[in-house]
Design an enzyme around this catalytic site. Structure first.
Site, PDB file in Angstrom:
ATOM      1  NE  ARG A  12      -1.231   2.629   2.799  1.00 58.01           N
ATOM      2  CZ  ARG A  12      -0.818   3.802   3.259  1.00 58.01           C
ATOM      3  NH1 ARG A  12      -0.823   4.881   2.476  1.00 58.01           N
ATOM      4  NH2 ARG A  12      -0.340   3.907   4.490  1.00 58.01           N
ATOM      5  CG  ASP A  13       3.410   4.330   2.875  1.00 61.87           C
ATOM      6  OD1 ASP A  13       2.874   5.338   2.387  1.00 61.87           O
ATOM      7  OD2 ASP A  13       4.460   4.385   3.527  1.00 61.87           O
ATOM      8  CG  HIS A 204       5.465   4.683   8.706  1.00 61.57           C
ATOM      9  ND1 HIS A 204       4.601   3.795   8.103  1.00 61.57           N
ATOM     10  CD2 HIS A 204       6.043   5.381   7.696  1.00 61.57           C
ATOM     11  CE1 HIS A 204       4.660   3.954   6.783  1.00 61.57           C
ATOM     12  NE2 HIS A 204       5.525   4.920   6.522  1.00 61.57           N
ATOM     13  CG  HIS A 206       9.578   7.775   4.854  1.00 60.33           C
ATOM     14  ND1 HIS A 206       8.929   8.476   3.863  1.00 60.33           N
ATOM     15  CD2 HIS A 206       8.667   6.891   5.334  1.00 60.33           C
ATOM     16  CE1 HIS A 206       7.692   8.032   3.739  1.00 60.33           C
ATOM     17  NE2 HIS A 206       7.508   7.068   4.628  1.00 60.33           N
ATOM     18  CB  CYS A 237       6.105  11.502   1.475  1.00 61.27           C
ATOM     19  SG  CYS A 237       4.845  12.791   1.613  1.00 61.27           S
ATOM     20  CG  ASN A 246       7.881   3.661   3.322  1.00 60.67           C
ATOM     21  OD1 ASN A 246       7.474   4.440   4.168  1.00 60.67           O
ATOM     22  ND2 ASN A 246       7.225   3.417   2.203  1.00 60.67           N
TER      23      ASN A 246
END
Length: 302
Positions: A12-13, A204, A206, A237, A246
């Site tokens: 997803r992300d 979470h 990066h 992002c 990530n």
């Protein structure tokens, strides 16, 4: 320490920020590979408009195909009540909602203020509670914003508190632009832990500035036991300059296992998924570990 849990966010992300969408069939193959590697919490997609996020088109088909698995959860991101209803219809058992600690980022990302975003979440949380569906909450920009720079720690704490009080079982604290450093990240986690139990906090991060693993280690030492990561370092992002990925799941696994912390993840199998997915996207995986440990015969695109 045997209670570390990794939340795999690649499907997803990770994929939602890649230039070229993967087909539904390839996304299913990716998720099946992650399950086979031992991941037990996997973001399988999101119920957002395909007009805005074409990479997530067909998320309902992905979810229906992988079905229910004993001991495995597939949180699906939903932005509003419409998304929640679509997730419920597709058979989702867990969803995730996304708030920001930065007013500017909230306006640019979801076109509303922080307070307005909570008004959108309210009926989602109520609907989820009525049917016993678990909800995970995300807070973005906890260590910096691409528009505002520093974000007040009080805002991070307040947004995390509000999400938890509304019913989110877990709060994932996101370093959206990857600018955090270990002591700052640890201090942020300690502050949030004054209003949210440490057992309900996830990290979470990066790896924009190469600090992701150091930040994970610092927050692990503070008591955080849940970490989000993306196979192959996929994603980033789109609103944050330079935030291209990530932290790679395989790098987190390699570090933790090297410390004697069990993750339950088969590293070579995970690396196979990283290489195969990156190949389907037309590039190399961000993590050098995948290139070293992947089996070329099993990572090949079928």
């Amino acid at each position: 320490m045997d209670d570390i849990r990794l939340v795999e966010v690649g499907p997803r992300d990770g994929l939602q920020n890649e230039t070229y969408p993967l087909s539904v069939a390839n996304r299913i193959q990716m998720i099946e590979g992650l399950i086979d590697a031992g991941l037990r919490t996997i973001e399988a997609g999101s119920f957002v408009s395909p007009k805005w996020v074409p990479q997530m088109a067909g998320s309902a088909d992905v979810l229906r195909s992988i079905g229910r698995r004993e001991g495995i959860s597939f949180p699906m991101l939903v932005p509003n009540l419409k998304g929640f209803e679509a997730a419920r219809e597709a058979g989702a058992e867990e969803i995730a909602i996304f708030a920001s600690a930065s007013e500017s980022f909230s306006q640019r990302n979801i076109n509303c203020s922080i307070d307005e975003s909570f008004e959108r979440f309210r009926p989602v949380l109520e609907g989820a509670r009525d049917i016993g569906m678990r909800v995970r909450g995300y807070v973005s920009c906890v260590l910096g914003c691409p528009y505002e720079g520093n974000v007040p720690l009080s805002s991070v704490v307040d947004v995390a508190r509000r999400l938890h009080n509304m019913g989110c079982y877990e709060i994932s604290l996101g370093d959206t632009i990857g600018i955090g450093t270990p002591r700052v990240a640890a201090a942020m986690v300690r502050a949030v832990a004054t209003v949210v139990p440490m057992t309900a906090i996830a990290l979470h991060v990066h790896n924009t500035y190469g600090q992701a693993l150091a930040n994970i280690l610092a927050c692990l030492e503070e008591g955080v036991t849940v970490f989000d990561a993306s196979v192959g370092g996929l994603g980033g992002c789109p609103y944050a300059k330079g935030a291209t990925g990530n932290v790679a799941t395989e790098e987190v696994v390699f570090m933790l296992e090297g410390m004697g912390v069990r993750t339950g993840v088969d590293l070579p199998k995970l690396c196979n998924v990283a290489v195969r997915t990156a190949t389907q996207l037309g590039r190399d995986p961000a993590s050098p570990i995948s290139k070293i440990l992947a089996d070329p015969t099993k990572a090949a695109v079928s």
